[in-house]
Design an enzyme around this catalytic site. Structure first.
Site, mmCIF file in Angstrom:
data_model
loop_
_atom_site.group_PDB
_atom_site.id
_atom_site.type_symbol
_atom_site.label_atom_id
_atom_site.label_comp_id
_atom_site.label_asym_id
_atom_site.label_seq_id
_atom_site.Cartn_x
_atom_site.Cartn_y
_atom_site.Cartn_z
ATOM 1 N N ALA A 161 -11.521 -5.525 14.762
ATOM 2 C CA ALA A 161 -11.144 -6.945 14.826
ATOM 3 C C ALA A 161 -9.895 -7.197 13.990
ATOM 4 O O ALA A 161 -8.988 -7.923 14.410
ATOM 5 C CB ALA A 161 -12.307 -7.815 14.323
ATOM 6 N N VAL A 212 -2.969 -7.578 -2.114
ATOM 7 C CA VAL A 212 -2.298 -8.137 -0.932
ATOM 8 C C VAL A 212 -3.076 -9.288 -0.294
ATOM 9 O O VAL A 212 -2.553 -10.000 0.560
ATOM 10 C CB VAL A 212 -2.022 -7.059 0.151
ATOM 11 N N LYS A 242 -7.485 -5.062 13.204
ATOM 12 C CA LYS A 242 -6.284 -4.441 13.785
ATOM 13 C C LYS A 242 -5.904 -5.086 15.128
ATOM 14 O O LYS A 242 -4.726 -5.193 15.455
ATOM 15 C CB LYS A 242 -6.489 -2.931 13.944
ATOM 16 N N ASN A 299 1.411 -2.254 5.337
ATOM 17 C CA ASN A 299 0.657 -1.023 5.545
ATOM 18 C C ASN A 299 -0.709 -1.027 4.862
ATOM 19 O O ASN A 299 -1.624 -0.340 5.322
ATOM 20 C CB ASN A 299 1.496 0.155 5.027
ATOM 21 N N SER A 334 1.280 3.444 -2.493
ATOM 22 C CA SER A 334 0.972 4.444 -3.525
ATOM 23 C C SER A 334 0.337 5.719 -2.986
ATOM 24 O O SER A 334 0.336 6.747 -3.667
ATOM 25 C CB SER A 334 0.040 3.825 -4.569
ATOM 26 N N ARG A 335 -0.244 5.633 -1.785
ATOM 27 C CA ARG A 335 -0.960 6.807 -1.271
ATOM 28 C C ARG A 335 -0.796 6.892 0.247
ATOM 29 O O ARG A 335 -0.364 5.942 0.897
ATOM 30 C CB ARG A 335 -2.463 6.696 -1.592
ATOM 31 N N SER A 352 -3.823 0.303 14.378
ATOM 32 C CA SER A 352 -4.595 1.539 14.512
ATOM 33 C C SER A 352 -4.996 1.654 15.976
ATOM 34 O O SER A 352 -5.181 0.622 16.645
ATOM 35 C CB SER A 352 -5.863 1.459 13.663
ATOM 36 N N GLY A 358 0.816 -1.217 0.000
ATOM 37 C CA GLY A 358 0.000 0.000 0.000
ATOM 38 C C GLY A 358 0.842 1.257 0.000
ATOM 39 O O GLY A 358 0.575 2.196 0.755
ATOM 40 N N TYR A 372 -13.146 -3.448 11.405
ATOM 41 C CA TYR A 372 -11.815 -2.817 11.383
ATOM 42 C C TYR A 372 -11.068 -3.074 12.701
ATOM 43 O O TYR A 372 -9.879 -3.437 12.695
ATOM 44 C CB TYR A 372 -12.001 -1.318 11.151
HETATM 45 P P1 NAP Z 1 -5.165 5.097 2.038
HETATM 46 O O1 NAP Z 1 -4.737 6.500 1.864
HETATM 47 O O2 NAP Z 1 -6.576 4.711 1.723
HETATM 48 O O3 NAP Z 1 -4.168 4.168 1.164
HETATM 49 C C1 NAP Z 1 -4.336 2.777 1.184
HETATM 50 C C2 NAP Z 1 -3.209 2.100 0.419
HETATM 51 O O4 NAP Z 1 -3.405 0.683 0.486
HETATM 52 C C3 NAP Z 1 -3.176 2.458 -1.060
HETATM 53 O O5 NAP Z 1 -1.833 2.476 -1.489
HETATM 54 C C4 NAP Z 1 -3.931 1.295 -1.710
HETATM 55 O O6 NAP Z 1 -3.567 1.050 -3.086
HETATM 56 C C5 NAP Z 1 -3.452 0.138 -0.823
HETATM 57 N N1 NAP Z 1 -4.365 -1.017 -0.863
HETATM 58 C C6 NAP Z 1 -5.636 -1.101 -0.370
HETATM 59 N N2 NAP Z 1 -6.139 -2.322 -0.588
HETATM 60 C C7 NAP Z 1 -5.183 -3.043 -1.234
HETATM 61 C C8 NAP Z 1 -5.109 -4.362 -1.764
HETATM 62 N N3 NAP Z 1 -6.137 -5.228 -1.666
HETATM 63 N N4 NAP Z 1 -3.947 -4.752 -2.365
HETATM 64 C C9 NAP Z 1 -2.896 -3.896 -2.481
HETATM 65 N N5 NAP Z 1 -2.912 -2.629 -1.999
HETATM 66 C C10 NAP Z 1 -4.038 -2.210 -1.390
HETATM 67 O O7 NAP Z 1 -4.900 4.578 3.542
HETATM 68 P P2 NAP Z 1 -4.038 5.225 4.727
HETATM 69 O O8 NAP Z 1 -4.910 6.152 5.477
HETATM 70 O O9 NAP Z 1 -2.730 5.696 4.226
HETATM 71 O O10 NAP Z 1 -3.854 3.940 5.663
HETATM 72 C C11 NAP Z 1 -2.692 3.117 5.585
HETATM 73 C C12 NAP Z 1 -2.712 2.133 6.755
HETATM 74 O O11 NAP Z 1 -2.759 2.861 7.987
HETATM 75 C C13 NAP Z 1 -3.937 1.204 6.766
HETATM 76 O O12 NAP Z 1 -3.541 -0.077 7.239
HETATM 77 C C14 NAP Z 1 -4.854 1.856 7.777
HETATM 78 O O13 NAP Z 1 -5.743 0.939 8.369
HETATM 79 C C15 NAP Z 1 -3.849 2.412 8.772
HETATM 80 N N6 NAP Z 1 -4.369 3.527 9.581
HETATM 81 C C16 NAP Z 1 -4.741 4.695 9.005
HETATM 82 C C17 NAP Z 1 -5.216 5.741 9.810
HETATM 83 C C18 NAP Z 1 -5.634 7.069 9.261
HETATM 84 O O14 NAP Z 1 -6.112 7.906 10.035
HETATM 85 N N7 NAP Z 1 -5.484 7.333 7.982
HETATM 86 C C19 NAP Z 1 -5.310 5.549 11.193
HETATM 87 C C20 NAP Z 1 -4.935 4.332 11.742
HETATM 88 C C21 NAP Z 1 -4.450 3.334 10.924
HETATM 89 P P3 NAP Z 1 -4.318 1.854 -4.330
HETATM 90 O O15 NAP Z 1 -3.700 3.222 -4.352
HETATM 91 O O16 NAP Z 1 -3.966 1.091 -5.548
HETATM 92 O O17 NAP Z 1 -5.744 1.869 -4.008
#
Ligand code: NAP
Length: 250
Positions: free
Chosen positions: A157, A64, A159, A90, A14-15, A142, A12, A155
């Site tokens: 469960a 993934v 994490k 991630n 890319s973003r 998280s 993950g 979610y």
């Molecule tokens: P995000 O901006 O939505 O980015 C998600 C990333 O995961 C993207 O690169 C996406 O690829 C990739 N992805 C999703 N499903 C996938 C799959 N089936 N196979 C391969 N790649 C996949 O998310 P984020 O906010 O950065 O979150 C990243 C991590 O941090 C996650 O595990 C999330 O649960 C955790 N987290 C986030 C927060 C928050 O506040 N943002 C808080 C706590 C924990 P594409 O670009 O191709 O879609």
């Protein structure tokens, strides 16, 4: 501290948080392969940004949730760069909804993407890291793992599962020079939180002692710390990075 000569794989990347992790590890000198699912434009942007600063980086499209994909990617990365030192699990999604409304696919999608993927990639790197007698595994959890947020049963469960899994593999792998830790972010500004932040951003900030939302770099810095060789005596830990959100003060 430096990651010169190290090879990293980030899911993950890319973003959002994953992108910041890729850029941070590459800036420290690691060669970084990252996985994205469907957003190839975003993935290309990350590769270009890393290369512009003189780093080495490749993007790999994969889901993934697939164990076969994890095995293939790990073996390709090792063939390309001769080792695999750092794994950052991630990739993650949310499918929020109250239990009464939650359908089975909302449950399965979240568990397979957030938890099964961690098994897939940890399992895939274990033999390589054991033979190197070196490895750094960092799984993204998280604060939601330990907070009762209505609408996030799936979610939480996933994490909570990531945290238990991380502690167990840490105990199994320590003697081989491999550490396994998790980072538990609070509210971080990414695509994942866009809707809730635009609806309730001000209210959320009031609940955070730091009085701001987190940035992807706040999380990437924690990952970078755990990825260092010098962090060898830290294992099985969950590092919360939330600006004090879960401290529970008044
Ligand atoms: P995000 O901006 O939505 O980015 C998600 C990333 O995961 C993207 O690169 C996406 O690829 C990739 N992805 C999703 N499903 C996938 C799959 N089936 N196979 C391969 N790649 C996949 O998310 P984020 O906010 O950065 O979150 C990243 C991590 O941090 C996650 O595990 C999330 O649960 C955790 N987290 C986030 C927060 C928050 O506040 N943002 C808080 C706590 C924990 P594409 O670009 O191709 O879609």
């Amino acid at each position: 501290m430096s990651l010169e000569g190290r090879v990293a794989l980030v899911t993950g990347g890319s973003r959002g948080i994953g992108r910041a992790v890729v850029e941070c590890l590459a800036a420290d000198g690691a060669r970084v392969a990252f996985i994205y699912n469907s957003n190839s434009a975003a993935a290309d942007e990350v590769v270009a940004a890393v290369k512009e600063t003189g780093g080495e980086c490749v993007a790999i499209q994969a889901d993934v949730r697939s164990k076969e994909a994890a095995d293939r990617i790990v073996s390709d990365v090792v063939e390309m760069w001769d080792s695999l030192d750092i794994l950052v699990n991630n990739a993650g999604i949310i499918r929020d909804g109250l239990l009464a409304m939650m359908n089975e696919s909302d449950w399965q999608d979240v568990i397979t993407t957030n938890l099964n993927s961690v098994f897939n990639f940890c399992k895939a790197v274990t033999r390589q890291m054991m033979s190197q007698r070196y490895g750094r595994i960092i799984n993204m959890s998280s604060v939601a793992a330990n907070v009762a947020n209505p609408g996030q049963a799936n979610y939480a469960a996933s994490k909570g599962g990531v945290e238990g899994f991380t502690r167990c593999i840490a105990a199994e792998l320590s003697r081989r020079g491999i550490t396994a830790n998790a980072v538990a972010p609070g509210f971080i500004e990414t695509d994942m939180t866009k809707e809730v932040v635009s609806a309730a951003g001000k209210e959320i900030k009031k609940k955070i002692p730091a009085r701001r939302l987190g940035t992807p770099s706040d999380i990437a810095n924690a990952v970078r710390f755990l990825a260092q060789q010098e962090s060898s005596y830290i294992t099985g830990q969950i590092l919360t990075v939330d600006g004090g959100l879960t401290l529970g003060g008044l």
